[in-house]
Scaffold this motif. Sequence first.
Motif, mmCIF file in Angstrom:
data_model
loop_
_atom_site.group_PDB
_atom_site.id
_atom_site.type_symbol
_atom_site.label_atom_id
_atom_site.label_comp_id
_atom_site.label_asym_id
_atom_site.label_seq_id
_atom_site.Cartn_x
_atom_site.Cartn_y
_atom_site.Cartn_z
ATOM 1 N N PHE A 14 -63.696 81.616 6.852
ATOM 2 C CA PHE A 14 -65.109 81.885 6.809
ATOM 3 C C PHE A 14 -65.570 80.881 7.800
ATOM 4 N N GLU A 15 -66.919 81.115 8.584
ATOM 5 C CA GLU A 15 -67.469 80.427 9.467
ATOM 6 C C GLU A 15 -67.911 78.987 8.983
ATOM 7 N N GLY A 16 -67.470 77.823 9.831
ATOM 8 C CA GLY A 16 -67.977 76.571 9.646
ATOM 9 C C GLY A 16 -67.172 75.824 8.799
ATOM 10 N N GLU A 17 -65.652 76.125 8.856
ATOM 11 C CA GLU A 17 -64.616 75.549 7.914
ATOM 12 C C GLU A 17 -64.355 74.079 8.088
ATOM 13 N N MET A 25 -57.514 71.682 0.633
ATOM 14 C CA MET A 25 -58.534 72.730 0.571
ATOM 15 C C MET A 25 -59.268 72.621 1.816
ATOM 16 N N THR A 26 -60.005 73.819 2.281
ATOM 17 C CA THR A 26 -60.787 74.066 3.009
ATOM 18 C C THR A 26 -62.426 74.527 2.629
ATOM 19 N N VAL A 27 -63.354 74.044 2.850
ATOM 20 C CA VAL A 27 -64.730 74.337 2.363
ATOM 21 C C VAL A 27 -65.705 74.356 3.513
ATOM 22 N N SER A 28 -66.687 75.169 3.141
ATOM 23 C CA SER A 28 -68.006 74.971 4.028
ATOM 24 C C SER A 28 -69.073 74.348 3.423
ATOM 25 N N ASN A 29 -70.062 74.045 4.351
ATOM 26 C CA ASN A 29 -71.068 73.094 4.377
ATOM 27 C C ASN A 29 -72.094 73.740 3.402
ATOM 28 N N TRP A 39 -68.276 77.915 0.181
ATOM 29 C CA TRP A 39 -67.168 78.769 0.168
ATOM 30 C C TRP A 39 -66.111 77.581 0.092
ATOM 31 N N MET A 40 -64.890 78.081 -0.618
ATOM 32 C CA MET A 40 -63.744 77.052 -0.920
ATOM 33 C C MET A 40 -62.325 78.073 -0.748
ATOM 34 N N ARG A 41 -61.697 77.511 -0.010
ATOM 35 C CA ARG A 41 -60.226 78.393 0.016
ATOM 36 C C ARG A 41 -59.301 77.053 -0.078
#
Length: 105
Positions: A14-17, A25-29, A39-41
């Motif tokens: 997703f945009e802005g990872e 984990m990877t998140v968005s703001n 968003w959370m991956r």
Amino acid sequence: MKFNHLGIPTKDRFEGEIDIPHLKMTVSNHESNPYGIQWMRFWEEAPYPDLVKTVPHAAFVVDNLAKELAGKKVIIEPNSPSEGLTVAFIEVNGAPVELMEYREK
């Protein structure tokens, strides 16, 4: 307690990872959109319950995290995703809920 964001797990990029290596984990703001969606991956080796990895959660800011966790079903123990913030997850009627406490820097 005050609503902060809605966390939505995804397996897609997703945009802005924002990678958080120590939490795997990877998140968005969530402040980057007008709806408060984060968003959370989760990385393959992320040690979290499937409930958190697959079901969206509501997140709330609390004044005293320890007090709010007392007597609750804690599914992710308190941890710090970033400086000045401690979070934990509880299960409420089969759904994950994130509780967040900000500390003054």
